[in-house]
Design an enzyme around this catalytic site. Structure first.
Site, PDB file in Angstrom:
ATOM      1  N   ALA A 195      40.665 -16.161  17.057  1.00 54.00           N
ATOM      2  CA  ALA A 195      40.677 -17.226  16.922  1.00 54.00           C
ATOM      3  C   ALA A 195      40.309 -17.871  16.095  1.00 54.00           C
ATOM      4  O   ALA A 195      40.585 -19.194  14.874  1.00 54.00           O
ATOM      5  CB  ALA A 195      40.718 -17.818  17.962  1.00 54.00           C
ATOM      6  N   GLU A 196      38.661 -18.059  16.142  1.00 51.87           N
ATOM      7  CA  GLU A 196      37.754 -18.400  16.144  1.00 51.87           C
ATOM      8  C   GLU A 196      37.286 -18.582  14.108  1.00 51.87           C
ATOM      9  O   GLU A 196      37.171 -19.219  13.459  1.00 51.87           O
ATOM     10  CB  GLU A 196      35.496 -19.397  16.256  1.00 51.87           C
ATOM     11  N   SER A 197      37.604 -17.486  13.816  1.00 51.80           N
ATOM     12  CA  SER A 197      37.441 -17.641  12.483  1.00 51.80           C
ATOM     13  C   SER A 197      38.792 -18.061  11.728  1.00 51.80           C
ATOM     14  O   SER A 197      38.073 -18.546  10.909  1.00 51.80           O
ATOM     15  CB  SER A 197      37.815 -15.768  12.187  1.00 51.80           C
ATOM     16  N   SER A 224      37.936 -22.086  11.726  1.00 48.06           N
ATOM     17  CA  SER A 224      36.683 -22.213  11.026  1.00 48.06           C
ATOM     18  C   SER A 224      37.108 -21.817   9.387  1.00 48.06           C
ATOM     19  O   SER A 224      37.277 -23.391   8.590  1.00 48.06           O
ATOM     20  CB  SER A 224      35.449 -20.714  11.741  1.00 48.06           C
ATOM     21  N   VAL A 226      39.118 -13.898  20.814  1.00 44.93           N
ATOM     22  CA  VAL A 226      38.458 -15.273  20.581  1.00 44.93           C
ATOM     23  C   VAL A 226      37.857 -15.163  19.235  1.00 44.93           C
ATOM     24  O   VAL A 226      37.746 -16.306  18.665  1.00 44.93           O
ATOM     25  CB  VAL A 226      37.692 -15.180  21.793  1.00 44.93           C
TER      26      VAL A 226
END
Length: 140
Positions: free
Chosen positions: A60-62, A65, A57
């Site tokens: 993925a968020e890195s 974003s 996660v």
């Protein structure tokens, strides 16, 4: 921005962050996607020796974003993740995982990303959906 400029900006933004700690590296970018990779080592394992879902996660968020950051006007806005959901489909013990963030929706305020995390053999490890928001910076 060229691909090289995007990757340089991404590398610079990762200094002294969680992304640097986990070894996340941005490796490719196009007009509507970005790809990052992360080594699967004991640093990102859960106790039984496989990739921790939380590390997936973070990856993925890195990448989602960062993609919002480079594809939007960040001189006027800053980017925040506001919702993320992940389905973990397969385990991995070693090697690298790759996260490809692709736009589902590219709005002025909110952006919706599909992030596919795969292993080196292109097996789907996790499927993630991320919503980011562009918030206006305060005028000085």
């Amino acid at each position: 921005m060229t691909k090289e400029e995007i990757l340089q900006l991404s590398e610079k933004a990762c200094k002294n962050t969680l992304m640097e700690t986990l070894g996340i590296e941005f490796v490719d970018a196009g007009e509507d996607y970005m790809i990052a990779k992360m080594p699967v080592t004991s640093k990102v394992h859960q106790p039984d020796g496989v990739l921790h879902g939380g590390a997936s996660v973070v990856l993925a968020e890195s990448v989602g974003s960062m993609a919002s950051y480079v594809f939007l006007n960040t001189e006027e806005f800053f980017i925040r993740g506001i919702e993320i959901s992940a389905n973990h489909l397969k385990s991995v013990r070693e090697g690298f995982v790759y996260a490809r963030a692709s736009f589902i929706h590219r709005g002025r305020t909110t952006q919706l990303w599909e992030i596919r995390i795969t292993d080196e053999a292109d097996n789907l490890i996790s499927l993630v959906k991320l919503t980011t928001i562009a918030l206006p910076k305060e005028k000085k």
